[in-house]
Design a protein around this motif. Structure first.
Motif, PDB file in Angstrom:
ATOM      1  N   LEU A  73       0.825  -1.209   0.000  1.00  0.00           N
ATOM      2  CA  LEU A  73       0.000   0.000   0.000  1.00  0.00           C
ATOM      3  C   LEU A  73       0.858   1.258   0.000  1.00  0.00           C
ATOM      4  O   LEU A  73       0.498   2.266  -0.613  1.00  0.00           O
ATOM      5  CB  LEU A  73      -0.928   0.006   1.214  1.00  0.00           C
ATOM      6  N   LEU A  74       1.990   1.217   0.709  1.00  0.00           N
ATOM      7  CA  LEU A  74       2.897   2.362   0.700  1.00  0.00           C
ATOM      8  C   LEU A  74       3.373   2.666  -0.714  1.00  0.00           C
ATOM      9  O   LEU A  74       3.453   3.836  -1.123  1.00  0.00           O
ATOM     10  CB  LEU A  74       4.094   2.086   1.619  1.00  0.00           C
ATOM     11  N   ALA A  75       3.667   1.621  -1.478  1.00  0.00           N
ATOM     12  CA  ALA A  75       4.115   1.816  -2.853  1.00  0.00           C
ATOM     13  C   ALA A  75       3.011   2.400  -3.718  1.00  0.00           C
ATOM     14  O   ALA A  75       3.237   3.332  -4.506  1.00  0.00           O
ATOM     15  CB  ALA A  75       4.603   0.487  -3.441  1.00  0.00           C
ATOM     16  N   GLN A  76       1.786   1.867  -3.572  1.00  0.00           N
ATOM     17  CA  GLN A  76       0.706   2.226  -4.487  1.00  0.00           C
ATOM     18  C   GLN A  76      -0.034   3.482  -4.074  1.00  0.00           C
ATOM     19  O   GLN A  76      -0.586   4.186  -4.920  1.00  0.00           O
ATOM     20  CB  GLN A  76      -0.258   1.046  -4.602  1.00  0.00           C
ATOM     21  N   TRP A  77      -0.078   3.767  -2.786  1.00  0.00           N
ATOM     22  CA  TRP A  77      -0.753   4.974  -2.317  1.00  0.00           C
ATOM     23  C   TRP A  77       0.211   6.138  -2.112  1.00  0.00           C
ATOM     24  O   TRP A  77      -0.219   7.290  -2.135  1.00  0.00           O
ATOM     25  CB  TRP A  77      -1.480   4.692  -1.006  1.00  0.00           C
ATOM     26  N   PHE A 130      10.487  -9.536   3.762  1.00  0.00           N
ATOM     27  CA  PHE A 130       9.222  -9.679   3.044  1.00  0.00           C
ATOM     28  C   PHE A 130       8.622  -8.311   2.728  1.00  0.00           C
ATOM     29  O   PHE A 130       8.030  -8.111   1.657  1.00  0.00           O
ATOM     30  CB  PHE A 130       8.245 -10.506   3.883  1.00  0.00           C
ATOM     31  N   ALA A 131       8.767  -7.343   3.637  1.00  0.00           N
ATOM     32  CA  ALA A 131       8.233  -6.001   3.407  1.00  0.00           C
ATOM     33  C   ALA A 131       8.950  -5.316   2.240  1.00  0.00           C
ATOM     34  O   ALA A 131       8.309  -4.669   1.404  1.00  0.00           O
ATOM     35  CB  ALA A 131       8.358  -5.165   4.677  1.00  0.00           C
ATOM     36  N   ILE A 132      10.278  -5.456   2.174  1.00  0.00           N
ATOM     37  CA  ILE A 132      11.018  -4.840   1.077  1.00  0.00           C
ATOM     38  C   ILE A 132      10.621  -5.461  -0.258  1.00  0.00           C
ATOM     39  O   ILE A 132      10.418  -4.764  -1.264  1.00  0.00           O
ATOM     40  CB  ILE A 132      12.536  -4.970   1.317  1.00  0.00           C
ATOM     41  N   ALA A 133      10.494  -6.791  -0.276  1.00  0.00           N
ATOM     42  CA  ALA A 133      10.070  -7.459  -1.510  1.00  0.00           C
ATOM     43  C   ALA A 133       8.656  -7.039  -1.888  1.00  0.00           C
ATOM     44  O   ALA A 133       8.360  -6.788  -3.068  1.00  0.00           O
ATOM     45  CB  ALA A 133      10.149  -8.979  -1.339  1.00  0.00           C
ATOM     46  N   ALA A 134       7.748  -6.954  -0.907  1.00  0.00           N
ATOM     47  CA  ALA A 134       6.371  -6.541  -1.190  1.00  0.00           C
ATOM     48  C   ALA A 134       6.319  -5.103  -1.694  1.00  0.00           C
ATOM     49  O   ALA A 134       5.498  -4.765  -2.558  1.00  0.00           O
ATOM     50  CB  ALA A 134       5.518  -6.694   0.065  1.00  0.00           C
ATOM     51  N   LEU A 135       7.188  -4.243  -1.158  1.00  0.00           N
ATOM     52  CA  LEU A 135       7.277  -2.875  -1.660  1.00  0.00           C
ATOM     53  C   LEU A 135       7.663  -2.877  -3.136  1.00  0.00           C
ATOM     54  O   LEU A 135       7.106  -2.127  -3.949  1.00  0.00           O
ATOM     55  CB  LEU A 135       8.295  -2.089  -0.836  1.00  0.00           C
ATOM     56  N   GLY A 136       8.618  -3.727  -3.475  1.00  0.00           N
ATOM     57  CA  GLY A 136       9.036  -3.826  -4.868  1.00  0.00           C
ATOM     58  C   GLY A 136       7.938  -4.340  -5.776  1.00  0.00           C
ATOM     59  O   GLY A 136       7.693  -3.786  -6.863  1.00  0.00           O
ATOM     60  N   PHE A 137       7.244  -5.380  -5.349  1.00  0.00           N
ATOM     61  CA  PHE A 137       6.160  -5.912  -6.168  1.00  0.00           C
ATOM     62  C   PHE A 137       5.004  -4.916  -6.256  1.00  0.00           C
ATOM     63  O   PHE A 137       4.277  -4.888  -7.251  1.00  0.00           O
ATOM     64  CB  PHE A 137       5.679  -7.243  -5.603  1.00  0.00           C
TER      65      PHE A 137
END
Length: 308
Positions: free
Chosen positions: A172-176, A217-224
């Motif tokens: 959500l941080l990446a997309q919002w 996992f958070a860093i990878a999720a940020l990337g995805f």
């Protein structure tokens, strides 16, 4: 703007992945055990079906048809009704914007999977989607193994939920946040997302405690979270307006194909060796980076084509 809009749509799914893991441990009832959440999921799905049936608008045409109306289906005579003054006026008046787009979409040639404009984006989406699906498939098992909870899955429900929630917040941080604030375009968003995916997968695969696992996992999720709207917007902007429907169907197919066997493949590789599973994830991310550097159109080119 296309990337930002699609990231907002994607974030609705991300919001669900924040709430879902938080609620799942609370749904482990005494009698149902670990199957309790699945009964709750079925109930939620039933409520969603009822809500959609009552609230979702009907698929009614927004514009009037402009063809010839026949007396009966498959009529033998083939005689249509006589044209009226309104028909003649409709034929001579300029089409409204929506009607013009509908006509253009109907006349658009078939968009092949091998079309050079979308092929790099589809390959990037397929490889990146496999990396993300494999991460999700491995995550729960890795938490249980690294924390020594494989023999007590009930005790592992809480840590697994924490890891998944942290990853969802990062998405959500990446997309919002990141995409709208930094005005990232499709190519930059895709490439930067895969860089973070490699870093996150490396940390996630080598961590031995809950903090390290959650961080990786958070860093990878940020990337995805950066990659998926970028790939979707890039494929959309690489074709003309009449072809938007066709490319949207192909993007949806690529997203679905990533979850057919990739999670099972990741778990199978992880079951044989930790490093095999994460080597495959990192390999898929590197493949997307290679395609991005060599074959994806720049954001300036995509914006110019969209304006045309």
């Amino acid at each position: 703007e296309r990337t930002q809009a699609l990231s907002l749509i994607s974030s609705s799914f991300g919001l669900g992945t924040v709430i879902g893991p938080a609620l799942a441990p609370l749904l482990i009832f005494p009698l149902a055990g670990l199957t309790g959440p699945f009964f709750a999921f079925a109930l939620i799905g039933t409520v969603a079906i009822i809500a959609l049936r009552l609230r979702l608008p009907n698929d009614e045409p927004r514009f009037a048809a402009r063809g010839i109306a026949y007396d009966a289906p498959y009529g033998g005579s083939g005689a249509g009704r006589h044209a009226t003054d309104e028909d003649e006026q409709a034929e001579t008046s300029p089409p409204r914007p929506g009607q013009q787009l509908t006509a253009e979409a109907a006349e658009a040639p078939p968009l092949a999977w091998s079309d050079r404009r979308i092929r790099p984006w589809l390959l990037a989406g397929l490889f990146g989607g496999h990396a993300q699906a494999m991460m999700l498939g491995i995550a729960g098992f890795l938490v249980l193994d690294r924390l020594g909870l494989r023999d007590d899955p009930l005790a592992g429900a809480g840590p697994v939920s924490i890891v998944l929630m942290v990853g969802a917040f990062a998405t959500l941080l990446a997309q919002w946040g990141i995409i709208p604030v930094m005005h990232l375009g499709p190519r930059v968003s895709t490439l930067s997302g895969m860089v973070l995916g490699v870093i996150g997968a490396t940390i996630f695969g080598t961590a031995q405690d809950l903090h390290g696992i959650a961080l990786g996992f958070a860093i990878a999720a940020l990337g995805f979270g950066l990659f998926r709207p970028g790939f979707t917007a890039g494929a959309s902007l690489s074709v003309s307006r009449p072809e938007q429907g066709q490319v949207s169907g192909k993007v949806a197919s690529i997203n679905g194909a990533s979850y057919i066997y990739a999670p099972a493949l990741g778990v199978w590789l992880y079951g044989h060796s930790d490093w095999l599973g994460f080597a495959a994830i990192i390999g898929f991310c590197l493949a997307v980076m290679a395609i991005g550097w060599t074959r994806l159109d720049s954001d300036a080119v995509l914006m110019a084509s969209a304006e045309d």
